[in-house]
Design a protein around this motif. Structure first.
Motif, PDB file in Angstrom:
ATOM      1  N   HIS A  55      43.611  44.447  50.188  1.00 34.94           N
ATOM      2  CA  HIS A  55      42.912  43.614  49.191  1.00 34.94           C
ATOM      3  C   HIS A  55      41.443  44.002  49.179  1.00 34.94           C
ATOM      4  O   HIS A  55      40.750  43.908  50.199  1.00 34.94           O
ATOM      5  CB  HIS A  55      43.084  42.131  49.543  1.00 34.94           C
ATOM      6  CG  HIS A  55      42.561  41.169  48.526  1.00 34.94           C
ATOM      7  ND1 HIS A  55      42.540  39.794  48.741  1.00 34.94           N
ATOM      8  CD2 HIS A  55      42.050  41.342  47.279  1.00 34.94           C
ATOM      9  CE1 HIS A  55      42.035  39.186  47.679  1.00 34.94           C
ATOM     10  NE2 HIS A  55      41.724  40.105  46.778  1.00 34.94           N
ATOM     11  N   VAL A 101      37.866  43.064  47.504  1.00 31.94           N
ATOM     12  CA  VAL A 101      37.153  42.014  46.782  1.00 31.94           C
ATOM     13  C   VAL A 101      35.738  42.499  46.493  1.00 31.94           C
ATOM     14  O   VAL A 101      35.055  42.989  47.403  1.00 31.94           O
ATOM     15  CB  VAL A 101      37.091  40.699  47.587  1.00 31.94           C
ATOM     16  CG1 VAL A 101      36.383  39.602  46.792  1.00 31.94           C
ATOM     17  CG2 VAL A 101      38.496  40.255  47.992  1.00 31.94           C
ATOM     18  N   TYR A 141      43.197  44.096  43.995  1.00 33.74           N
ATOM     19  CA  TYR A 141      41.779  43.739  43.985  1.00 33.74           C
ATOM     20  C   TYR A 141      41.528  42.357  43.382  1.00 33.74           C
ATOM     21  O   TYR A 141      42.347  41.808  42.633  1.00 33.74           O
ATOM     22  CB  TYR A 141      40.982  44.780  43.176  1.00 33.74           C
ATOM     23  CG  TYR A 141      41.283  44.759  41.692  1.00 33.74           C
ATOM     24  CD1 TYR A 141      40.570  43.933  40.819  1.00 33.74           C
ATOM     25  CD2 TYR A 141      42.298  45.542  41.154  1.00 33.74           C
ATOM     26  CE1 TYR A 141      40.860  43.894  39.461  1.00 33.74           C
ATOM     27  CE2 TYR A 141      42.598  45.523  39.797  1.00 33.74           C
ATOM     28  CZ  TYR A 141      41.874  44.690  38.953  1.00 33.74           C
ATOM     29  OH  TYR A 141      42.172  44.648  37.619  1.00 33.74           O
ATOM     30  N   SER A 142      40.357  41.859  43.715  1.00 39.50           N
ATOM     31  CA  SER A 142      39.765  40.697  43.049  1.00 39.50           C
ATOM     32  C   SER A 142      38.320  41.050  42.735  1.00 39.50           C
ATOM     33  O   SER A 142      37.570  41.423  43.647  1.00 39.50           O
ATOM     34  CB  SER A 142      39.799  39.444  43.932  1.00 39.50           C
ATOM     35  OG  SER A 142      41.122  39.091  44.287  1.00 39.50           O
ATOM     36  N   VAL A 192      35.028  39.304  41.352  1.00 36.84           N
ATOM     37  CA  VAL A 192      34.438  37.995  41.048  1.00 36.84           C
ATOM     38  C   VAL A 192      33.150  38.226  40.276  1.00 36.84           C
ATOM     39  O   VAL A 192      32.144  38.675  40.825  1.00 36.84           O
ATOM     40  CB  VAL A 192      34.151  37.201  42.341  1.00 36.84           C
ATOM     41  CG1 VAL A 192      33.448  35.877  41.996  1.00 36.84           C
ATOM     42  CG2 VAL A 192      35.448  36.938  43.095  1.00 36.84           C
ATOM     43  N   VAL A 222      38.678  33.437  47.830  1.00 34.39           N
ATOM     44  CA  VAL A 222      39.361  34.579  47.224  1.00 34.39           C
ATOM     45  C   VAL A 222      39.822  35.563  48.295  1.00 34.39           C
ATOM     46  O   VAL A 222      40.960  36.055  48.269  1.00 34.39           O
ATOM     47  CB  VAL A 222      38.434  35.281  46.207  1.00 34.39           C
ATOM     48  CG1 VAL A 222      39.032  36.605  45.748  1.00 34.39           C
ATOM     49  CG2 VAL A 222      38.186  34.372  45.009  1.00 34.39           C
ATOM     50  N   PRO A 244      45.316  38.772  45.840  1.00 31.20           N
ATOM     51  CA  PRO A 244      44.438  39.364  44.821  1.00 31.20           C
ATOM     52  C   PRO A 244      44.561  38.640  43.481  1.00 31.20           C
ATOM     53  O   PRO A 244      45.660  38.251  43.078  1.00 31.20           O
ATOM     54  CB  PRO A 244      44.947  40.808  44.733  1.00 31.20           C
ATOM     55  CG  PRO A 244      45.552  41.079  46.074  1.00 31.20           C
ATOM     56  CD  PRO A 244      46.179  39.780  46.500  1.00 31.20           C
ATOM     57  N   ARG A 245      43.440  38.480  42.796  1.00 33.54           N
ATOM     58  CA  ARG A 245      43.404  37.698  41.556  1.00 33.54           C
ATOM     59  C   ARG A 245      43.050  38.514  40.316  1.00 33.54           C
ATOM     60  O   ARG A 245      42.983  37.960  39.227  1.00 33.54           O
ATOM     61  CB  ARG A 245      42.374  36.568  41.686  1.00 33.54           C
ATOM     62  CG  ARG A 245      42.637  35.589  42.801  1.00 33.54           C
ATOM     63  CD  ARG A 245      41.719  34.388  42.660  1.00 33.54           C
ATOM     64  NE  ARG A 245      41.812  33.480  43.788  1.00 33.54           N
ATOM     65  CZ  ARG A 245      41.247  32.273  43.812  1.00 33.54           C
ATOM     66  NH1 ARG A 245      40.541  31.842  42.762  1.00 33.54           N
ATOM     67  NH2 ARG A 245      41.359  31.495  44.885  1.00 33.54           N
ATOM     68  N   GLY A 246      42.764  39.789  40.467  1.00 31.28           N
ATOM     69  CA  GLY A 246      42.267  40.539  39.316  1.00 31.28           C
ATOM     70  C   GLY A 246      40.813  40.174  39.060  1.00 31.28           C
ATOM     71  O   GLY A 246      40.052  39.938  39.995  1.00 31.28           O
ATOM     72  N   THR A 247      40.414  40.100  37.800  1.00 28.94           N
ATOM     73  CA  THR A 247      39.024  39.785  37.456  1.00 28.94           C
ATOM     74  C   THR A 247      38.894  38.315  37.088  1.00 28.94           C
ATOM     75  O   THR A 247      39.615  37.819  36.214  1.00 28.94           O
ATOM     76  CB  THR A 247      38.541  40.656  36.279  1.00 28.94           C
ATOM     77  OG1 THR A 247      38.650  42.031  36.644  1.00 28.94           O
ATOM     78  CG2 THR A 247      37.090  40.346  35.929  1.00 28.94           C
ATOM     79  N   VAL A 248      37.994  37.614  37.782  1.00 36.69           N
ATOM     80  CA  VAL A 248      37.777  36.184  37.540  1.00 36.69           C
ATOM     81  C   VAL A 248      36.286  35.923  37.412  1.00 36.69           C
ATOM     82  O   VAL A 248      35.456  36.735  37.819  1.00 36.69           O
ATOM     83  CB  VAL A 248      38.366  35.327  38.682  1.00 36.69           C
ATOM     84  CG1 VAL A 248      39.878  35.466  38.735  1.00 36.69           C
ATOM     85  CG2 VAL A 248      37.758  35.717  40.030  1.00 36.69           C
TER      86      VAL A 248
END
Length: 240
Positions: free
Chosen positions: A90, A92, A125-126, A128, A172, A177-181
């Protein structure tokens, strides 16, 4: 879980390391002061050994167009290569609201280049994207001052507390992983309102065609869009 924070001695990184340790993680601050340099690659392989997550909160020492692009591209490539070799699951990264909307800004072009490298890497990935920090309002005012008068654009700004950014990054990094936030503060102000509230002794003039560090803005260029997370710290809370 081992989480390596690249830029772990800075404003956001140092808070983040403490929060991750409070959550029971093995949080490792990595920066040139600890022998880890993401630009040269020094110490990366050792720092990332056994890491599950890497959080990148580094910033360029120069905001000039060429150097800032070189910094983010070189640093990010080195990190992603080292993560792939170490089996990191992951990645970030802290970015900025508006990276893909303000191509006239050399700094934001560099951040967008960083984002593209991350999304193409194959590593979950994330990203932020945060709005501007309360802590930087003074620097914004100084950078917009001419002959003792602060000249600001007719646009909105949605400041967020650095502590809230660190807390959100900790959340996060601890999860999937959340992608783009996006993350923003709970309130929107005009530039004039915000600077007058934080620096009441400064004279502020609104320029209808004013620029933000040389970049033209739409009214909502620096504010979050639908689905964003809104932090809890209001201006009056932060001023206390």
């Amino acid at each position: 879980m081992k989480i390596v924070v690249i830029g772990g001695s800075g404003l956001i990184g140092s808070k983040l390391v403490d929060l991750l340790k409070e959550r029971g993680h093995e949080a490792v601050p990595a920066s040139p002061s600890t022998g880890v340099n993401s630009v040269t690659g020094e110490g990366l392989a050792d720092a990332l050994q056994g890491a599950h997550v890497v959080v990148d909160v580094t910033n360029s020492p120069s905001f000039e167009d060429g150097p800032v692009l070189e910094f983010f591209e070189t640093s990010t490539r080195n990190l992603l290569d080292a993560e792939a070799a170490a089996g990191v699951r992951h990645h970030v990264a802290l970015s900025i609201v508006g990276t893909d909307q303000l191509p006239e800004s050399g700094y934001l072009r560099a951040k967008h280049a960083q984002e593209r490298l991350i999304t193409a890497s194959g590593i979950p990935y994330s990203i932020v994207r945060a709005t501007q920090f309360f802590e930087f309002v003074g620097a914004i005012a100084e950078g917009s001052t001419v002959d003792g008068v602060v000249h600001v654009p007719a646009a909105l700004i949605q400041p967020v507390a650095a502590a809230d950014v660190s807390a959100f990054l900790a959340e996060v990094a601890s999860g999937e992983p959340r992608g783009t936030v996006e993350l923003g503060g709970p309130e929107r102000f005009s530039f004039a309102e915000l600077i007058s509230a934080v620096l009441p002794d400064r004279k502020v003039v609104v320029e209808p065609d004013g620029r933000y560090f040389g970049t033209p803005l739409k009214e909502d260029s620096l504010t979050t869009g639908p689905g964003a997370t809104l932090a809890g710290t209001r201006l009056v809370d932060w001023q206390r």
